[in-house]
Write an enzyme that holds these catalytic residues in place. Sequence first.
Site, short mmCIF file in Angstrom:
data_model
loop_
_atom_site.label_atom_id
_atom_site.label_comp_id
_atom_site.label_asym_id
_atom_site.label_seq_id
_atom_site.Cartn_x
_atom_site.Cartn_y
_atom_site.Cartn_z
N GLU A 124 79.69 24.76 -18.47
CA GLU A 124 78.63 25.09 -17.52
C GLU A 124 77.76 23.86 -17.27
OE1 GLU A 124 76.46 28.61 -18.47
OE2 GLU A 124 78.20 29.91 -18.27
N HIS A 240 67.55 30.47 -10.01
CA HIS A 240 68.99 30.23 -10.10
C HIS A 240 69.49 29.71 -8.76
CE1 HIS A 240 73.22 30.77 -10.95
NE2 HIS A 240 72.91 31.05 -12.20
N ARG A 285 69.78 23.10 -13.40
CA ARG A 285 69.55 24.15 -12.41
C ARG A 285 68.44 23.82 -11.43
NH1 ARG A 285 70.04 29.76 -15.93
NH2 ARG A 285 72.30 29.94 -15.77
N HIS A 346 64.95 33.70 -11.44
CA HIS A 346 65.97 34.04 -12.42
C HIS A 346 65.44 34.19 -13.84
CE1 HIS A 346 69.97 34.33 -14.08
NE2 HIS A 346 69.84 33.24 -14.81
N ARG A 381 65.40 25.91 -18.54
CA ARG A 381 66.36 26.41 -19.52
C ARG A 381 67.76 25.92 -19.25
NH1 ARG A 381 69.88 30.57 -19.53
NH2 ARG A 381 69.03 31.56 -17.65
#
Length: 571
Positions: A124, A240, A285, A346, A381
Amino acid sequence: MASCQRFDVAIVGAGIAGLTVALSLPPDWRVALLTKGRLGESNTRYAQGGLAAALGPDDSPALHYGDTLAAGAGLCDTEAVRILVEEAPAAVRWLIELGVHFDRAAPGESVEATTAEGLLLGQEAAHGRRRILHAGGDATGAEIERALLAALKARSHISIYADTPVCSLLVGEAGCYGLQALDERGQPFVIEARETVLACGGTGSLWAYTSNPAGATADGLALAWRAGAALADLEFVQFHPTVLKVNGASHLISEAVRGEGAYLRNHAGERFMLRYHPLAELAPRDVVARAILSEMQAEGVDCQYLDLTHLPDERMYARFPTIAALCRRYGLDLAHDLLPVAPAAHYCMGGIQVDLQGRSSLPHLYAVGEVACTGVHGANRLASNSLLEGLVFGRRLAAALHGARSEQAPHAAGRRQRELRLSLVAAQEQARQWPLPPDWVGPEELARALQQELRELMWRFVSLCRDEEGLRTAWSQLLQLRARFAEAARPRAPHEAVGCIWLETANMLDSAALVVQAALARRESRGSHWRRDYPQPDPALAGVSLVLRPALPGAEATSSLALQHKGRPYV
């Protein structure tokens, strides 16, 4: 009011964090587990991406630690991150022992990365190694929740209160001693407990577009704030990058899709992320979300496109069955169509300020999961660290409650004293009674209308791009919404039901105001908090958290800065 019920521990929230705490407590303790919706409805259920842990032969906690710090943009608490990555493997083994079925390689199957036990490891964004465990391809959260709920049903000492919203926390001279909640008829009742744990999720429903379920109305933040607990880092809300935007609906498209090689394209067909970051689609992100927004604004459109057409069809269908089914529902083919996506609220990196055992600033009140702020996520995060945080710190909190980690308390206290904190007391507008008593009532139609107005103003002024003028406009409009809410409220008549929507609206109004105050106070851009008027990070604010503390009755609200160190590096 119904008679008082007494427990050793009351836990509010039944996602991975709350369930982990409940299942880790001694079997001779009386435990109350409350959730405002049906059991099983939580952010955990919708977590597609997976759970990060350094289990691969080329991986280590130190590498996981470094990736987490890099994503956190200079704001992570290093001791919290160390605990997260080092306790991750044991926490994963605990889940497997409870019956969680993570995806494994088939005998003879050629795959890119597995553990020694054959667990598949995915990639990811912003992870330097393949370290993401999945279940059912993209149904990881649902599988974890299934196993935890199955284990819960075998624990007779845990009393489950589903469809039970919490109105307020009970606070006395010694701290928090329980809570007031609503039964199935909307009537208030009291649960007294030696310890109270908030594990009730995030804030996504404060914004018009979100990947969260509708119940993510920031209830825990408002409950803790009104009880007198300190909150931290509320300005850091992750948007997100890729939420499917079709027919007015918003559905999460996992980070793992880009991890498997999907491209982002604009309406001209250009793969644009190469212009924004060396890691392209695998950038952190906040970078990807702002890049998508920038392309949307440049082209005057409401989405960009996620492209999997260059990837093997059958592999994508097998890897992402839930997302493939979601796309089919809207007439799209995951492997052959460009998927319209846009950013959406998100995850909240901030929350109730806690130490490494989950203790808040209010005695006997604990918090864990997204509602808590350990500092582990910093300003942004890292993907798939959220399920892990609820798991690791939920186990630690339970251990602290029954004394297994009492020897660590001085160290935890020392860590907190080394932190750099901005203590901000936000003044409440006092023209009308606020906060309202928890058992006051009002028209649900108004509550729903105020919620929609709040979401729109938060999306317009307090989302991916912020500035002083917009934030002050948001604050002014929030005060007006709160005044309209207070004017319509009245004391509850005997036996009159209190509506959940009314409670949620009060919580949303308070929590949104706190987010705005935090965003106003941080005059820089860092991680998920980006301000047009302060577009660069301020070196003086590296490692500095903004802590919001309720003003004492009769005291004038002020802002103060306390300078201390925040953690130590990994060695």
